[in-house]
Design an enzyme around this catalytic site. Structure first.
Site, PDB file in Angstrom:
ATOM      1  N   HIS A   1       4.726   0.076   0.106  1.00  0.00           N
ATOM      2  CA  HIS A   1       5.514  -0.695   1.071  1.00  0.00           C
ATOM      3  C   HIS A   1       4.632  -1.756   1.706  1.00  0.00           C
ATOM      4  O   HIS A   1       3.403  -1.691   1.636  1.00  0.00           O
ATOM      5  CB  HIS A   1       6.135   0.220   2.128  1.00  0.00           C
ATOM      6  CG  HIS A   1       5.143   1.029   2.888  1.00  0.00           C
ATOM      7  ND1 HIS A   1       4.548   2.153   2.354  1.00  0.00           N
ATOM      8  CD2 HIS A   1       4.597   0.877   4.112  1.00  0.00           C
ATOM      9  CE1 HIS A   1       3.703   2.659   3.236  1.00  0.00           C
ATOM     10  NE2 HIS A   1       3.704   1.898   4.308  1.00  0.00           N
TER      11      HIS A   1
ATOM     12  N   HIS B   1       0.838  -1.205   0.000  1.00  0.00           N
ATOM     13  CA  HIS B   1       0.000   0.000   0.000  1.00  0.00           C
ATOM     14  C   HIS B   1       0.868   1.247   0.000  1.00  0.00           C
ATOM     15  O   HIS B   1       2.086   1.185   0.222  1.00  0.00           O
ATOM     16  CB  HIS B   1      -0.903   0.013   1.244  1.00  0.00           C
ATOM     17  CG  HIS B   1      -0.124   0.186   2.509  1.00  0.00           C
ATOM     18  ND1 HIS B   1       0.629  -0.836   3.056  1.00  0.00           N
ATOM     19  CD2 HIS B   1       0.066   1.263   3.323  1.00  0.00           C
ATOM     20  CE1 HIS B   1       1.239  -0.396   4.141  1.00  0.00           C
ATOM     21  NE2 HIS B   1       0.927   0.878   4.326  1.00  0.00           N
TER      22      HIS B   1
ATOM     23  N   ASP C   1       0.739   4.890   2.084  1.00  0.00           N
ATOM     24  CA  ASP C   1       0.028   5.407   3.258  1.00  0.00           C
ATOM     25  C   ASP C   1      -0.999   6.472   2.872  1.00  0.00           C
ATOM     26  O   ASP C   1      -0.696   7.393   2.098  1.00  0.00           O
ATOM     27  CB  ASP C   1       1.027   6.019   4.257  1.00  0.00           C
ATOM     28  CG  ASP C   1       1.827   4.947   4.975  1.00  0.00           C
ATOM     29  OD1 ASP C   1       1.337   3.800   5.085  1.00  0.00           O
ATOM     30  OD2 ASP C   1       2.953   5.263   5.422  1.00  0.00           O
TER      31      ASP C   1
ATOM     32  N   ARG D   1       5.874   6.919  13.925  1.00  0.00           N
ATOM     33  CA  ARG D   1       5.714   7.386  12.540  1.00  0.00           C
ATOM     34  C   ARG D   1       5.123   8.783  12.505  1.00  0.00           C
ATOM     35  O   ARG D   1       4.135   9.055  13.187  1.00  0.00           O
ATOM     36  CB  ARG D   1       4.794   6.436  11.761  1.00  0.00           C
ATOM     37  CG  ARG D   1       4.683   6.809  10.287  1.00  0.00           C
ATOM     38  CD  ARG D   1       3.736   5.874   9.547  1.00  0.00           C
ATOM     39  NE  ARG D   1       2.460   6.523   9.297  1.00  0.00           N
ATOM     40  CZ  ARG D   1       1.397   5.912   8.743  1.00  0.00           C
ATOM     41  NH1 ARG D   1       1.465   4.639   8.408  1.00  0.00           N
ATOM     42  NH2 ARG D   1       0.263   6.578   8.545  1.00  0.00           N
TER      43      ARG D   1
HETATM   44 FE   LIG Z   1       2.110   1.928   5.770  1.00  0.00          FE
END
Ligand SMILES: [Fe+2]
Length: 281
Positions: free
Chosen positions: A257, A104, A106, A272
């Protein structure tokens, strides 16, 4: 001056000798920015940074977004999403576990998706828990001309993976009705143009893309499978084996990723930040 070492033929470079705990001057920042455009995934080694320093560096690239799983945002720093398989004494995950188990980009399910994400490794398993990244420019450029012509101008529908029930309750909590309502499905082009490089990249993925619009359903399903399988051929993929205190910054506009699960009983705990991007075109 820092080193930039390519990590694979597909994407990725490591940055060695740069301390992100210090503010970067404009020349240094310009070099980092260009390296990110050139390599799509940057691995900053040996970073000792606080949440504030992680946020400050991320903000150089744009505004930061929160996340639909607001229960996993870092207390006092809602710009940081905890990605973790650790549990509280009560048995709840402290962060988003099972993040990214399908290929996918993000926030591709958002109306304004992400420019890039910066993931900082605070605890890593002794082995396993790798993250793989691919090159969506190469994926597009190597398509047969017939396929390029066929997908030119097509749009697809995107929806958050959790809404598509890919995950069990053991892996991540179900979204509440309020959370679900905040992430309605959206339409994006199948091929997008990177706003900074001007290059075309495939944008559909197997986690968030529901269907390709404007063509027969069965045909759309086959086309989506063909595109997503093509885009993760080994020659387009870099496997990142995490080192402690790596900060990895990938470009969600031209990369996908996928995260592999860590071994049973081993902790994988990361922070993140997610930089807001542009509406894809
Ligand atoms: Fe991700």
């Amino acid at each position: 001056m820092f080193e930039i070492n390519a990590l694979s033929d597909a994407v990725g470079a490591e940055i060695v000798g740069l301390d992100l705990a210090q503010p970067l001057d404009d020349d240094t920042f310009g070099r980092v920015h260009q390296a990110h455009l050139d390599h799509q995934v940057l691995v900053f080694r040996d970073q000792e940074i606080t949440p504030e320093q992680h946020i400050a560096f991320s903000r150089r690239f744009g505004d930061l977004s929160g996340h639909v799983y607001e229960q996993f945002l870092l207390s006092g720093h809602p710009e940081i999403l905890k990605v973790s398989n650790k549990k509280t004494p009560e048995g709840d995950f402290v962060g988003l576990n099972s993040a990214g188990r399908r290929w996918h980009s993000d926030l591709s399910y958002a109306e304004i998706p992400s420019l890039g994400s910066l993931l900082y490794a605070l605890e890593i398993p002794p082995s396993g828990g790798d993250t793989l990244f691919n090159n969506m420019y190469s994926a597009y450029e190597t398509l047969p001309q017939m396929t390029k012509d066929r997908i030119a101008g097509l749009k697809a529908e995107f929806l958050i993976g959790s809404a598509r029930k890919y995950y069990t309750e053991n892996e991540r909590p179900a979204l509440t009705s309020e959370q679900l309502a905040s992430v309605p499905s959206v339409e994006h082009p199948v091929v997008r143009t990177h706003p900074e490089s001007g290059r075309k990249a495939l944008y559909v993925n197997s986690a968030h893309t529901v269907r390709i619009l404007g063509i027969d359903n069965a045909e759309a399903e086959d086309l989506l499978t063909e595109l997503t399988e093509h885009s993760v051929k080994p020659e387009f993929v870099y496997r990142h084996k995490w080192q402690l205190h790596d900060l990895v910054f990938w470009d969600n506009r031209c990369c996908m990723h996928i995260a592999e699960p860590p071994p049973e009983g081993a902790n994988r705990h990361m922070h993140r930040t997610t930089v807001v991007g542009d509406r894809p075109y």
